[in-house]
Design a protein around this motif. Sequence first.
Motif, PDB file in Angstrom:
ATOM      1  N   ILE A 115     -45.756   0.688  57.376  1.00 37.23           N
ATOM      2  CA  ILE A 115     -45.905   1.425  55.844  1.00 37.23           C
ATOM      3  C   ILE A 115     -45.231   0.912  54.275  1.00 37.23           C
ATOM      4  CG2 ILE A 115     -45.012   4.162  55.759  1.00 37.23           C
ATOM      5  CD1 ILE A 115     -44.874   4.318  59.062  1.00 37.23           C
ATOM      6  N   GLY A 116     -44.347   0.360  54.954  1.00 36.95           N
ATOM      7  CA  GLY A 116     -43.547  -0.277  53.946  1.00 36.95           C
ATOM      8  C   GLY A 116     -43.852  -2.336  54.039  1.00 36.95           C
ATOM      9  N   MET A 117     -42.781  -2.256  53.088  1.00 37.48           N
ATOM     10  CA  MET A 117     -42.641  -4.068  53.021  1.00 37.48           C
ATOM     11  C   MET A 117     -40.878  -4.291  52.597  1.00 37.48           C
ATOM     12  SD  MET A 117     -45.434  -5.012  49.752  1.00 37.48           S
ATOM     13  CE  MET A 117     -44.565  -4.581  48.320  1.00 37.48           C
ATOM     14  N   LEU A 118     -39.911  -3.682  52.937  1.00 33.61           N
ATOM     15  CA  LEU A 118     -38.567  -3.999  52.640  1.00 33.61           C
ATOM     16  C   LEU A 118     -37.614  -5.318  52.565  1.00 33.61           C
ATOM     17  CD1 LEU A 118     -37.754  -0.378  52.997  1.00 33.61           C
ATOM     18  CD2 LEU A 118     -37.847  -1.034  51.125  1.00 33.61           C
ATOM     19  N   ALA A 119     -38.443  -5.714  53.136  1.00 36.16           N
ATOM     20  CA  ALA A 119     -37.847  -7.502  54.157  1.00 36.16           C
ATOM     21  C   ALA A 119     -38.868  -8.382  53.171  1.00 36.16           C
ATOM     22  CB  ALA A 119     -37.678  -7.073  55.596  1.00 36.16           C
ATOM     23  N   GLY A 120     -40.049  -7.358  52.450  1.00 33.97           N
ATOM     24  CA  GLY A 120     -40.744  -8.921  52.109  1.00 33.97           C
ATOM     25  C   GLY A 120     -42.108  -8.947  52.158  1.00 33.97           C
ATOM     26  N   ALA A 121     -43.296  -9.427  51.454  1.00 35.13           N
ATOM     27  CA  ALA A 121     -44.265  -9.071  51.237  1.00 35.13           C
ATOM     28  C   ALA A 121     -45.432  -9.645  52.353  1.00 35.13           C
ATOM     29  CB  ALA A 121     -44.981  -8.991  49.670  1.00 35.13           C
ATOM     30  N   SER A 122     -44.988 -10.418  52.784  1.00 33.33           N
ATOM     31  CA  SER A 122     -45.978 -12.532  53.699  1.00 33.33           C
ATOM     32  C   SER A 122     -44.957 -12.271  54.325  1.00 33.33           C
ATOM     33  CB  SER A 122     -45.940 -12.941  52.835  1.00 33.33           C
ATOM     34  OG  SER A 122     -45.023 -13.769  52.427  1.00 33.33           O
ATOM     35  N   LEU A 123     -46.208 -12.713  55.552  1.00 33.58           N
ATOM     36  CA  LEU A 123     -44.869 -13.129  57.161  1.00 33.58           C
ATOM     37  C   LEU A 123     -46.670 -14.540  57.718  1.00 33.58           C
ATOM     38  CD1 LEU A 123     -46.895 -11.934  59.501  1.00 33.58           C
ATOM     39  CD2 LEU A 123     -45.046  -9.886  59.072  1.00 33.58           C
ATOM     40  N   ALA A 124     -45.890 -15.034  58.949  1.00 34.95           N
ATOM     41  CA  ALA A 124     -46.857 -16.099  59.329  1.00 34.95           C
ATOM     42  C   ALA A 124     -47.121 -15.236  60.121  1.00 34.95           C
ATOM     43  CB  ALA A 124     -46.325 -17.241  59.119  1.00 34.95           C
ATOM     44  N   LEU A 125     -49.029 -15.612  60.661  1.00 35.76           N
ATOM     45  CA  LEU A 125     -49.055 -14.550  61.668  1.00 35.76           C
ATOM     46  C   LEU A 125     -49.969 -15.894  62.550  1.00 35.76           C
ATOM     47  CD1 LEU A 125     -49.899 -11.803  63.402  1.00 35.76           C
ATOM     48  CD2 LEU A 125     -51.844 -11.481  61.720  1.00 35.76           C
ATOM     49  N   ASN A 126     -49.991 -16.178  64.142  1.00 36.29           N
ATOM     50  CA  ASN A 126     -50.597 -17.258  64.192  1.00 36.29           C
ATOM     51  C   ASN A 126     -52.053 -16.393  64.821  1.00 36.29           C
ATOM     52  OD1 ASN A 126     -52.226 -18.564  66.480  1.00 36.29           O
ATOM     53  ND2 ASN A 126     -49.179 -19.748  67.276  1.00 36.29           N
ATOM     54  N   PRO A 127     -53.072 -16.602  64.911  1.00 38.64           N
ATOM     55  CA  PRO A 127     -54.382 -15.811  65.442  1.00 38.64           C
ATOM     56  C   PRO A 127     -54.486 -15.764  67.350  1.00 38.64           C
ATOM     57  CG  PRO A 127     -54.813 -18.025  64.472  1.00 38.64           C
ATOM     58  CD  PRO A 127     -53.451 -17.446  64.037  1.00 38.64           C
ATOM     59  N   GLY A 128     -53.484 -16.310  67.370  1.00 42.71           N
ATOM     60  CA  GLY A 128     -53.248 -16.349  68.834  1.00 42.71           C
ATOM     61  C   GLY A 128     -52.259 -15.284  69.643  1.00 42.71           C
ATOM     62  N   THR A 129     -52.352 -14.717  68.655  1.00 42.81           N
ATOM     63  CA  THR A 129     -51.203 -13.536  69.019  1.00 42.81           C
ATOM     64  C   THR A 129     -52.639 -12.210  69.308  1.00 42.81           C
ATOM     65  OG1 THR A 129     -49.576 -14.259  67.763  1.00 42.81           O
ATOM     66  CG2 THR A 129     -49.720 -11.224  67.768  1.00 42.81           C
ATOM     67  N   LEU A 130     -53.297 -12.162  67.695  1.00 44.12           N
ATOM     68  CA  LEU A 130     -54.648 -11.526  67.535  1.00 44.12           C
ATOM     69  C   LEU A 130     -55.442 -11.764  69.312  1.00 44.12           C
ATOM     70  CD1 LEU A 130     -55.528 -10.906  64.064  1.00 44.12           C
ATOM     71  CD2 LEU A 130     -54.122  -9.681  65.228  1.00 44.12           C
ATOM     72  N   ARG A 131     -55.235 -12.520  69.512  1.00 41.42           N
ATOM     73  CA  ARG A 131     -56.385 -13.179  70.775  1.00 41.42           C
ATOM     74  C   ARG A 131     -55.580 -13.159  72.112  1.00 41.42           C
ATOM     75  NH1 ARG A 131     -57.051 -17.740  67.927  1.00 41.42           N
ATOM     76  NH2 ARG A 131     -56.195 -19.268  69.683  1.00 41.42           N
ATOM     77  N   SER A 132     -54.350 -12.859  72.508  1.00 39.33           N
ATOM     78  CA  SER A 132     -53.819 -13.362  73.334  1.00 39.33           C
ATOM     79  C   SER A 132     -53.412 -12.038  74.058  1.00 39.33           C
ATOM     80  CB  SER A 132     -53.052 -14.154  73.953  1.00 39.33           C
ATOM     81  OG  SER A 132     -52.136 -13.909  73.281  1.00 39.33           O
ATOM     82  N   THR A 133     -53.027 -10.925  72.614  1.00 42.61           N
ATOM     83  CA  THR A 133     -52.451  -9.588  73.004  1.00 42.61           C
ATOM     84  C   THR A 133     -53.664  -8.334  73.053  1.00 42.61           C
ATOM     85  OG1 THR A 133     -51.387  -8.962  71.022  1.00 42.61           O
ATOM     86  CG2 THR A 133     -50.549 -10.801  72.568  1.00 42.61           C
ATOM     87  N   GLY A 134     -52.430  -6.786  73.037  1.00 40.55           N
ATOM     88  CA  GLY A 134     -53.273  -6.204  73.180  1.00 40.55           C
ATOM     89  C   GLY A 134     -52.718  -5.141  71.822  1.00 40.55           C
ATOM     90  N   LEU A 135     -52.541  -6.288  70.530  1.00 40.51           N
ATOM     91  CA  LEU A 135     -52.022  -5.207  69.446  1.00 40.51           C
ATOM     92  C   LEU A 135     -53.217  -5.552  68.125  1.00 40.51           C
ATOM     93  CD1 LEU A 135     -49.293  -5.538  67.637  1.00 40.51           C
ATOM     94  CD2 LEU A 135     -50.823  -8.029  66.678  1.00 40.51           C
ATOM     95  N   GLU A 136     -52.895  -4.009  67.953  1.00 42.77           N
ATOM     96  CA  GLU A 136     -53.725  -3.756  67.049  1.00 42.77           C
ATOM     97  C   GLU A 136     -52.521  -3.665  65.847  1.00 42.77           C
ATOM     98  OE1 GLU A 136     -55.891   0.128  67.985  1.00 42.77           O
ATOM     99  OE2 GLU A 136     -56.404  -1.256  70.798  1.00 42.77           O
ATOM    100  N   LEU A 137     -53.288  -3.894  64.113  1.00 45.76           N
ATOM    101  CA  LEU A 137     -52.722  -4.091  63.328  1.00 45.76           C
ATOM    102  C   LEU A 137     -53.671  -3.044  62.386  1.00 45.76           C
ATOM    103  CD1 LEU A 137     -52.110  -7.729  62.130  1.00 45.76           C
ATOM    104  CD2 LEU A 137     -50.414  -5.882  62.892  1.00 45.76           C
ATOM    105  N   LEU A 138     -52.663  -2.236  61.409  1.00 53.19           N
ATOM    106  CA  LEU A 138     -52.933  -1.047  60.785  1.00 53.19           C
ATOM    107  C   LEU A 138     -52.185  -0.750  59.733  1.00 53.19           C
ATOM    108  CD1 LEU A 138     -53.423   1.552  63.943  1.00 53.19           C
ATOM    109  CD2 LEU A 138     -55.232   0.763  62.558  1.00 53.19           C
ATOM    110  N   GLY A 139     -52.205   0.448  58.774  1.00 50.50           N
ATOM    111  CA  GLY A 139     -51.615   0.350  57.925  1.00 50.50           C
ATOM    112  C   GLY A 139     -51.587   2.258  57.271  1.00 50.50           C
ATOM    113  N   SER A 140     -50.634   2.465  56.454  1.00 54.15           N
ATOM    114  CA  SER A 140     -51.010   3.712  56.294  1.00 54.15           C
ATOM    115  C   SER A 140     -49.835   3.777  55.363  1.00 54.15           C
ATOM    116  CB  SER A 140     -50.049   4.499  57.823  1.00 54.15           C
ATOM    117  OG  SER A 140     -50.135   5.966  57.212  1.00 54.15           O
ATOM    118  N   GLY A 141     -50.813   4.803  54.488  1.00 57.70           N
ATOM    119  CA  GLY A 141     -50.299   4.647  52.750  1.00 57.70           C
ATOM    120  C   GLY A 141     -52.314   5.777  52.076  1.00 57.70           C
ATOM    121  N   LEU A 142     -51.761   5.749  50.647  1.00 57.82           N
ATOM    122  CA  LEU A 142     -52.322   6.137  50.236  1.00 57.82           C
ATOM    123  C   LEU A 142     -53.728   4.953  49.842  1.00 57.82           C
ATOM    124  CD1 LEU A 142     -53.902   8.079  48.142  1.00 57.82           C
ATOM    125  CD2 LEU A 142     -52.278   6.773  46.468  1.00 57.82           C
ATOM    126  N   GLY A 143     -54.865   5.589  50.240  1.00 57.35           N
ATOM    127  CA  GLY A 143     -55.956   4.668  50.690  1.00 57.35           C
ATOM    128  C   GLY A 143     -56.471   4.909  51.853  1.00 57.35           C
TER     129      GLY A 143
END
Length: 322
Positions: free
Chosen positions: A240-268
């Motif tokens: 929803i926001g980025m008060l702690a910074g606009a970027s982070l490192a994401l290991n693609p293995g996280t997406l392949r090996s977990t049930g994680l679903e990344l979403l965003g919520s905002g205008l658009g």
Amino acid sequence: MKAAIVHAFDRPPRYGNIDAPQAATGEVLVKVRAAALSQLVRAQANGTHYSSSKVFPWAPGADGVGVLENGQRVYFAFPRTPVGAMGEVVAVKADCCVPVPDSVDDVTAAAIALPGMSSWAALQERAHFQPGERVLINGAAGVSGRLAIQVAKYLGASRVIATARNPAVEAELRALGADRFICLDQPADRLTAELRDEILGRGTDIVLDYLWGPPAASILAATMSHDHSEDAPRLRFVNIGMLAGASLALNPGTLRSTGLELLGSGLGSVSPRGIAKVVGKLLQAVGPAGLKIDAEAVPLSEVEEAWQRPATERIVFTIRPS
């Protein structure tokens, strides 16, 4: 007519005159009574938000409370540029207006709308929350985060976990309904371990993330498990926001090996009409849920001075027709 006017991104808006809008097809005119100075509006006015206008001059303001020509009091969202909510009259699409309950005053409605909507829309419109699910709110100490605790509980969350950097806010967040507090101000490995205990141990269904940056990276790392004998539990992570910074490192293995679903919520990701509809539900819940927000009413004529106060203050500009 009178309005707050943005002349440049590097200067606060000034009180002055701007041409009143005329309603186009599908629009209504609203006489504005109150408009909040939200983080979104600040970002639009300083040029850092993706929806900022690049043509000067213009009046800021994403939403507000006012009166239609028939006398009905409404909340309105995203008036047509160049006249935003911080003008005496705005032109708004008719389907971006919803009634304000008589029990909710102008200043409260204007102040609570966007911060309260941020969690309500993220839960219901984006994560498709179901009563009984468990919600982790990353960055719960701010106005939006505190409302997110209350909204999640009201909608039926069975467990709410709140994170914040300052441990002194724990008692306040628990009083709002948080079942557990996790302090972000600790070494990354310890923070990740504590988050993993909650996410994989007790179980978490939805993360509402107001921070991004390193705190979000710790949450994503906490979803990793060495046990791949069964399907990983589903986890909807809604930024929803980025008060702690606009970027982070994401290991693609996280997406392949977990049930994680990344979403965003905002205008658009949520339409203006959808946002107005969500705020309508939120305003109806203010009384039953006991939702509260501290806000200071400031005359719009004092916009230049008030704009330069700390962004932590919740200011609502009040407007009287000239």
